[in-house]
Scaffold this motif. Sequence first.
Motif, PDB file in Angstrom:
ATOM      1  N   LEU A 179       6.968   0.589  21.231  1.00 29.83           N
ATOM      2  CA  LEU A 179       6.812   0.404  19.612  1.00 29.83           C
ATOM      3  C   LEU A 179       6.968  -1.009  19.304  1.00 29.83           C
ATOM      4  O   LEU A 179       6.105  -1.958  18.547  1.00 29.83           O
ATOM      5  CB  LEU A 179       7.624   1.155  18.916  1.00 29.83           C
ATOM      6  CG  LEU A 179       7.416   2.653  18.851  1.00 29.83           C
ATOM      7  CD1 LEU A 179       8.697   3.359  18.287  1.00 29.83           C
ATOM      8  CD2 LEU A 179       6.434   2.968  18.447  1.00 29.83           C
ATOM      9  N   SER A 182       3.670  -3.182  19.608  1.00 34.52           N
ATOM     10  CA  SER A 182       2.467  -2.855  18.863  1.00 34.52           C
ATOM     11  C   SER A 182       2.620  -3.363  17.883  1.00 34.52           C
ATOM     12  O   SER A 182       3.540  -3.251  16.952  1.00 34.52           O
ATOM     13  CB  SER A 182       2.402  -0.934  19.018  1.00 34.52           C
ATOM     14  OG  SER A 182       2.316  -0.831  20.228  1.00 34.52           O
ATOM     15  N   PRO A 235       2.232  -3.124  13.642  1.00 37.08           N
ATOM     16  CA  PRO A 235       2.649  -1.932  12.444  1.00 37.08           C
ATOM     17  C   PRO A 235       1.044  -2.075  11.665  1.00 37.08           C
ATOM     18  O   PRO A 235       0.460  -2.742  11.885  1.00 37.08           O
ATOM     19  CB  PRO A 235       3.733  -2.493  11.627  1.00 37.08           C
ATOM     20  CG  PRO A 235       3.673  -4.095  11.849  1.00 37.08           C
ATOM     21  CD  PRO A 235       3.169  -4.351  13.231  1.00 37.08           C
ATOM     22  N   ASN A 272      -4.510   4.565  14.657  1.00 37.13           N
ATOM     23  CA  ASN A 272      -3.004   4.693  15.021  1.00 37.13           C
ATOM     24  C   ASN A 272      -2.190   4.098  13.668  1.00 37.13           C
ATOM     25  O   ASN A 272      -2.439   2.989  13.471  1.00 37.13           O
ATOM     26  CB  ASN A 272      -2.792   3.700  16.211  1.00 37.13           C
ATOM     27  CG  ASN A 272      -3.162   4.476  17.432  1.00 37.13           C
ATOM     28  OD1 ASN A 272      -3.424   5.654  17.468  1.00 37.13           O
ATOM     29  ND2 ASN A 272      -3.818   3.714  18.354  1.00 37.13           N
ATOM     30  N   MET A 274       1.468   3.301  12.175  1.00 37.92           N
ATOM     31  CA  MET A 274       2.888   2.970  12.334  1.00 37.92           C
ATOM     32  C   MET A 274       3.492   2.503  11.176  1.00 37.92           C
ATOM     33  O   MET A 274       3.072   1.310  10.633  1.00 37.92           O
ATOM     34  CB  MET A 274       2.903   2.176  13.666  1.00 37.92           C
ATOM     35  CG  MET A 274       4.543   1.887  14.131  1.00 37.92           C
ATOM     36  SD  MET A 274       4.703   1.258  15.852  1.00 37.92           S
ATOM     37  CE  MET A 274       4.377  -0.608  15.421  1.00 37.92           C
ATOM     38  N   LEU A 309       3.873  11.884   8.601  1.00 35.08           N
ATOM     39  CA  LEU A 309       4.196  11.021  10.146  1.00 35.08           C
ATOM     40  C   LEU A 309       5.186  11.667  10.655  1.00 35.08           C
ATOM     41  O   LEU A 309       6.303  12.296  10.565  1.00 35.08           O
ATOM     42  CB  LEU A 309       4.558   9.447   9.656  1.00 35.08           C
ATOM     43  CG  LEU A 309       3.198   8.651   9.433  1.00 35.08           C
ATOM     44  CD1 LEU A 309       2.688   9.141   7.941  1.00 35.08           C
ATOM     45  CD2 LEU A 309       3.583   7.061   9.118  1.00 35.08           C
ATOM     46  N   ASP A 336       9.811   8.445  15.207  1.00 41.53           N
ATOM     47  CA  ASP A 336       9.998   8.217  16.307  1.00 41.53           C
ATOM     48  C   ASP A 336      11.157   7.181  16.696  1.00 41.53           C
ATOM     49  O   ASP A 336      11.898   7.263  15.643  1.00 41.53           O
ATOM     50  CB  ASP A 336       8.783   6.999  16.546  1.00 41.53           C
ATOM     51  CG  ASP A 336       8.145   7.087  18.198  1.00 41.53           C
ATOM     52  OD1 ASP A 336       8.956   7.101  18.934  1.00 41.53           O
ATOM     53  OD2 ASP A 336       7.107   7.042  18.691  1.00 41.53           O
ATOM     54  N   PHE A 339      11.024   4.024  13.515  1.00 42.65           N
ATOM     55  CA  PHE A 339       9.663   3.896  13.356  1.00 42.65           C
ATOM     56  C   PHE A 339       9.038   5.558  12.957  1.00 42.65           C
ATOM     57  O   PHE A 339       9.577   6.539  13.485  1.00 42.65           O
ATOM     58  CB  PHE A 339       8.736   3.295  14.514  1.00 42.65           C
ATOM     59  CG  PHE A 339       9.277   1.951  14.699  1.00 42.65           C
ATOM     60  CD1 PHE A 339       8.284   1.037  14.248  1.00 42.65           C
ATOM     61  CD2 PHE A 339       9.951   1.558  15.530  1.00 42.65           C
ATOM     62  CE1 PHE A 339       8.417  -0.537  14.315  1.00 42.65           C
ATOM     63  CE2 PHE A 339      10.121   0.138  15.796  1.00 42.65           C
ATOM     64  CZ  PHE A 339       9.581  -0.865  15.082  1.00 42.65           C
ATOM     65  N   TRP A 340       7.925   5.340  12.331  1.00 44.36           N
ATOM     66  CA  TRP A 340       6.940   6.779  12.056  1.00 44.36           C
ATOM     67  C   TRP A 340       5.800   6.478  12.546  1.00 44.36           C
ATOM     68  O   TRP A 340       5.209   5.330  12.179  1.00 44.36           O
ATOM     69  CB  TRP A 340       7.133   6.963  10.684  1.00 44.36           C
ATOM     70  CG  TRP A 340       8.604   7.197  10.080  1.00 44.36           C
ATOM     71  CD1 TRP A 340       9.653   6.389   9.712  1.00 44.36           C
ATOM     72  CD2 TRP A 340       9.231   8.533   9.919  1.00 44.36           C
ATOM     73  NE1 TRP A 340      10.788   7.001   9.178  1.00 44.36           N
ATOM     74  CE2 TRP A 340      10.670   8.186   9.558  1.00 44.36           C
ATOM     75  CE3 TRP A 340       8.475   9.921   9.894  1.00 44.36           C
ATOM     76  CZ2 TRP A 340      11.393   9.554   8.989  1.00 44.36           C
ATOM     77  CZ3 TRP A 340       9.398  10.868   9.413  1.00 44.36           C
ATOM     78  CH2 TRP A 340      10.823  10.722   9.095  1.00 44.36           C
ATOM     79  N   THR A 341       5.076   7.458  13.217  1.00 45.36           N
ATOM     80  CA  THR A 341       3.848   7.230  13.723  1.00 45.36           C
ATOM     81  C   THR A 341       3.008   8.361  13.635  1.00 45.36           C
ATOM     82  O   THR A 341       3.369   9.432  13.219  1.00 45.36           O
ATOM     83  CB  THR A 341       3.944   6.761  15.205  1.00 45.36           C
ATOM     84  OG1 THR A 341       4.642   8.060  15.996  1.00 45.36           O
ATOM     85  CG2 THR A 341       4.749   5.581  15.557  1.00 45.36           C
ATOM     86  N   GLN A 362      -1.327   9.788  14.771  1.00 43.11           N
ATOM     87  CA  GLN A 362      -2.739   9.257  15.379  1.00 43.11           C
ATOM     88  C   GLN A 362      -3.471  10.203  14.623  1.00 43.11           C
ATOM     89  O   GLN A 362      -3.240  11.543  14.636  1.00 43.11           O
ATOM     90  CB  GLN A 362      -2.835   9.470  16.752  1.00 43.11           C
ATOM     91  CG  GLN A 362      -4.170   8.869  17.409  1.00 43.11           C
ATOM     92  CD  GLN A 362      -4.177   8.811  18.852  1.00 43.11           C
ATOM     93  OE1 GLN A 362      -4.758   9.799  19.542  1.00 43.11           O
ATOM     94  NE2 GLN A 362      -3.466   7.946  19.396  1.00 43.11           N
TER      95      GLN A 362
END
Length: 615
Positions: free
Chosen positions: A6, A9, A11, A22, A24, A46, A49, A53-55, A57
Amino acid sequence: MNYDHLLTSPPGVRFNAAGRANVMVWAPKASRMYIALGKSSQMLPLNPDVYGFWTLQTDELMPGDPYWFVIEDGDPLPDPATLFQADGVHGASTVFDVTAFEWTDGSWKNKALNEYIIYELHIGTFTEEGTFEAAEKRLDYLVGLGINAIEIMPVSQFAGDRNWGYDGVFPYSVQNTYGGPEALQQFVDACHRKGIAVILDIVYNHLGPEGNVLGKFGPYFTDKYHTPWGDAINFDDAWSDGVRHYFVQNALMWFRDFHIDALRLDAVHAIKDFSPKHILQEIREQTNALTGQTGRPHYLIVEMDLNDTRFIKPTEAGGYGMDAQWIDEFHHALRVSSGQDRTGYYSDFEPITSLAKSYRDAYVYDGIYSEHRKRKFGMKAEGFPGYQFIVFSQNHDHVGNRMLGERTSQLVSFEMQKLLVGAVFVSPFLPLLFMGEEFGETNPFQYFVSHTDKELAQAVREGRKREFAAFHMEGEAPDPVSDATFRQSKLQWDLCEKEPHRSLLDYYKKLIVLKKTHPALTNYDRDALAVDSFEEKQLIRVQRVSQGHHVVAILNFSKSPQEALLPSEHLVWHKLLASSEPEWGGMHIIAEQHTPGAITVPPESFTLFGNIIDS
């Protein structure tokens, strides 16, 4: 717990190779998080994670779609890492595919930093239209001037349509009234086609007040420290890993997705970080890693007032690894040498002697006592090449932070203007120009904002009054919230065709050619410099040597002719440039050749001689 995937990557909303979005967002204290789709009114949950973090797709988001984030049962909020706020800071975020732009700069190679001739500009006032598209139409002018690097004042989204840029509240977003993110990509691509590098001014020490939502998502700010402009960014307190990720990824985004060549980090002395690894060092290391992947070098330039070489020292030597820094002290010494007022922080600088010291030592205050600060200040800058220091005779701060925003053209004579820029270009440091100075722009560059909150607008007005009280200035400051203050700060391009502006512009062009081509002036070895100061004459003699070439510059700051000595090493000295001559709007002609010994130079003049050193 491993969350490295994470922290590498970016945000916000990004698209993968399959065209799926995606999503985030970092909200470590939230129990539920949703993305609200503006077109369908859907609320997509979401997935939580690691590390807050909240993710998600999803196929439900497409470029151009409006969206919000909703924390638990709260109000809809813009994305902290939004790339585009089409309707301003209070509107929905707009999905933007930052990878969709078709770049044409595949053959572009960033110039070596020591080749930069920098031109600072503000997109909103550089042209009448105040957009990236309009600025692109002026690139040929900049090429003709000799500029090969432009520095854009901050463009991250701020409230309203006019602002210096230091009140941005969405660091990932490009100001909608300038044209938005795609317009910036187009502008950078055009600059590279013209052979111009792009430096972007960014702010990592605070965020602006209006529309600032980051604190609602998580502990982006800390009350451990304070800045003059707002809450300090949380780089070393609880939960700071998520904050550091946000800003490191932001720096990488500008390099990777917008092809920016260098970042100028605003007021890094206000970045408080006592982590084992300072955030600037982390940005340096991650930038180096990106260069390893792409092969494109990127520079990091800092503004600071600490006179601390730790910032520009390599990381392997215990520094933060920044490539260069602005030197305000050169400007201050140059200003007082030109006869301008010694009020406020200028009171610490002596005419001529402080300037001579800055030529030699970069920092004027390098461990000596500062009366203004009431303590010893700074450290020696020995061993650092000259291109790690950026100097100027004016910039946005030292013009716009005057009560009336007067440019140098309104404060000193026409002849002194030519002397000041000559003093910058003969230095062993990187030169920077502020937009319009090259033709003697007469419009001011004043401080302006467009806050819609009336109480905030009034607070800005009162703050400006308090600031000027320290300089003992009388009268009323222009209203920073007024549209008229903004409009009268725009450049008047028609001046370029009028005298004496046209002659001044030609003088700048000649000076830039010499800076780029003469070996003694392209050399940034600070040991290949000799400076003699004559306080009673208000005169400085600067000598630069390189590759068998030798130049001597005579800087006469007095209002009378002064006698100076040309060194005796050579039989003949050749005139390279004389600011006093009619070609440049002056009244005094200097002979093409001179023998060693005494020479009389005109008042307020810059005279440059050269010779080849005998082998």
